[in-house]
Write an enzyme that holds these catalytic residues in place. Structure first.
Site, PDB file in Angstrom:
ATOM      1  N   TYR A 246     -43.395  59.987   7.802  1.00  0.00           N
ATOM      2  CA  TYR A 246     -44.477  59.390   8.555  1.00  0.00           C
ATOM      3  C   TYR A 246     -45.724  58.996   7.731  1.00  0.00           C
ATOM      4  O   TYR A 246     -46.514  59.592   7.605  1.00  0.00           O
ATOM      5  CB  TYR A 246     -44.918  60.200   9.716  1.00  0.00           C
ATOM      6  CG  TYR A 246     -43.554  60.687  10.695  1.00  0.00           C
ATOM      7  CD1 TYR A 246     -42.103  59.906  10.746  1.00  0.00           C
ATOM      8  CD2 TYR A 246     -43.601  61.833  11.393  1.00  0.00           C
ATOM      9  CE1 TYR A 246     -41.414  60.333  11.350  1.00  0.00           C
ATOM     10  CE2 TYR A 246     -42.623  62.246  12.099  1.00  0.00           C
ATOM     11  CZ  TYR A 246     -41.471  61.541  12.108  1.00  0.00           C
ATOM     12  OH  TYR A 246     -40.206  61.967  13.013  1.00  0.00           O
TER      13      TYR A 246
ATOM     14  N   HIS B   2     -33.426  65.381   8.069  1.00  0.00           N
ATOM     15  CA  HIS B   2     -34.023  64.098   8.648  1.00  0.00           C
ATOM     16  C   HIS B   2     -33.218  62.961   8.327  1.00  0.00           C
ATOM     17  O   HIS B   2     -33.042  62.637   7.208  1.00  0.00           O
ATOM     18  CB  HIS B   2     -35.596  63.882   8.209  1.00  0.00           C
ATOM     19  CG  HIS B   2     -36.300  62.889   9.267  1.00  0.00           C
ATOM     20  ND1 HIS B   2     -37.579  62.370   8.645  1.00  0.00           N
ATOM     21  CD2 HIS B   2     -36.062  62.523  10.431  1.00  0.00           C
ATOM     22  CE1 HIS B   2     -38.034  61.712   9.746  1.00  0.00           C
ATOM     23  NE2 HIS B   2     -37.065  61.664  10.848  1.00  0.00           N
TER      24      HIS B   2
END
Length: 308
Positions: free
Chosen positions: A47, A129
């Site tokens: 992010y 992830h």
């Protein structure tokens, strides 16, 4: 087993997802989440190339009694030719780049790098992830590495976070994970992840439901035009419109129903909502605090608007 708060804050917008926010705006958004009672915070190196982690760590510094999760699988390394902006949805300088790494050493390095960016001694939850193209390495190397870290007490819970349900189902069946973050696959419009949730309920794995607005179509009382970050097909917009009409008859808004729906399943421990501004946080908190009548769900089911 770790206890997970019912509502969580998703940190992707803190990494300038789609558009930039200032440090002050990011801090005010986290402060608003805290003041609204949110005690679960999620972030990732992905992010904003670490920006979300840095901002979230700074905002949580000095606070306690919360649960923090971050992710492994993408190392941040110097860009070969640092120039321009990141080319992966985040409005940040492209000074570093992402490198897939689900090896044991990569997982340990990723978590250590995250702790440095967060400025914190530990996180509560570590998630593998998006291992869509690296499933076997994630199972054979990343998971054992996280299991070691859990046994060492470095993290309290481990799992994975994905936008699909099939790979997480393998992990639930083949490993001893604690948590799955499932984005967009158990929502008012897409219940395809139900087999995963059933397996999680059977095995005692807790689910963090993310992407409950499917990137926008369920975020407002009038259905939006995007589904999973793409233009929404007309039949899907029509179905969302019908759902919104049923919700309105029960005095419930579409986003209110979208937030409440996943929590009806016993495997879902938390709903995680991203927010870009303090106003978005307080608006979401006002909606999730309102009760949703059981008659709404019965009505949606009877009209064939909830499918599995």
């Amino acid at each position: 087993m770790i206890e997970l708060p019912r509502h969580g804050f998703g940190g992707a917008p803190l990494g300038n997802l789609f558009q930039a926010v200032t440090d002050a705006e990011a801090r005010a958004t986290v402060d608003a989440a805290w003041e609204s009672g949110v005690r679960l915070y999620d972030t990732a190196p992905h992010y904003g190339l670490g920006l979300s982690e840095r901002r979230l760590g700074a905002a949580l510094a000095g606070r306690s009694d919360y649960v923090l999760s971050t992710k492994v699988g993408r190392l941040l390394v110097p860009a070969p030719a640092p120039s321009g902006r990141d080319d992966d949805l985040f409005d940040v300088p492209g000074e570093v780049t992402r490198k897939w790494d689900f090896s044991r050493d990569g997982v340990r390095r990723s978590l250590q790098d995250s702790l440095e960016r967060l400025g914190l001694p530990a996180v509560h939850v570590a998630l593998i992830h998006d291992p869509d193209e690296h499933v076997e390495q994630a199972l054979g190397e990343a998971y054992p590495a996280l299991a070691e870290l859990r046994a060492e007490g470095v993290v309290r819970a481990i799992g994975l976070g994905m936008n699909q349900w099939q790979v997480p189902l393998r992990f639930v069946r083949e490993t001893d994970i604690d948590v799955v973050m499932l984005a967009g696959r158990y929502t008012l419009l897409d219940q395809s992840g139900l087999p995963l949730l059933e397996a999680c309920a059977e095995r005692g794995v807790k689910v963090l439901a993310a992407g409950v607005f499917n990137s926008g179509i369920l975020a407002t009382s009038r259905p939006g035009s995007t589904f999973d970050y793409q233009p929404a097909p007309a039949p899907l917009v029509e179905r969302a419109t019908r759902i919104a009409e049923v919700c309105e008859r029960h005095g419930v808004s579409l986003p209110q129903a979208a937030m409440a729906f996943p929590l009806r399943h016993p495997a879902v421990a938390s709903v995680v909502l991203g927010a870009r501004t303090p106003e978005e946080v307080t608006a979401n908190a006002a909606l999730w605090s309102r009760p949703v009548p059981d008659a709404l769900w019965e009505n949606l089911e009877s009209e064939g608007l909830l499918s599995s």
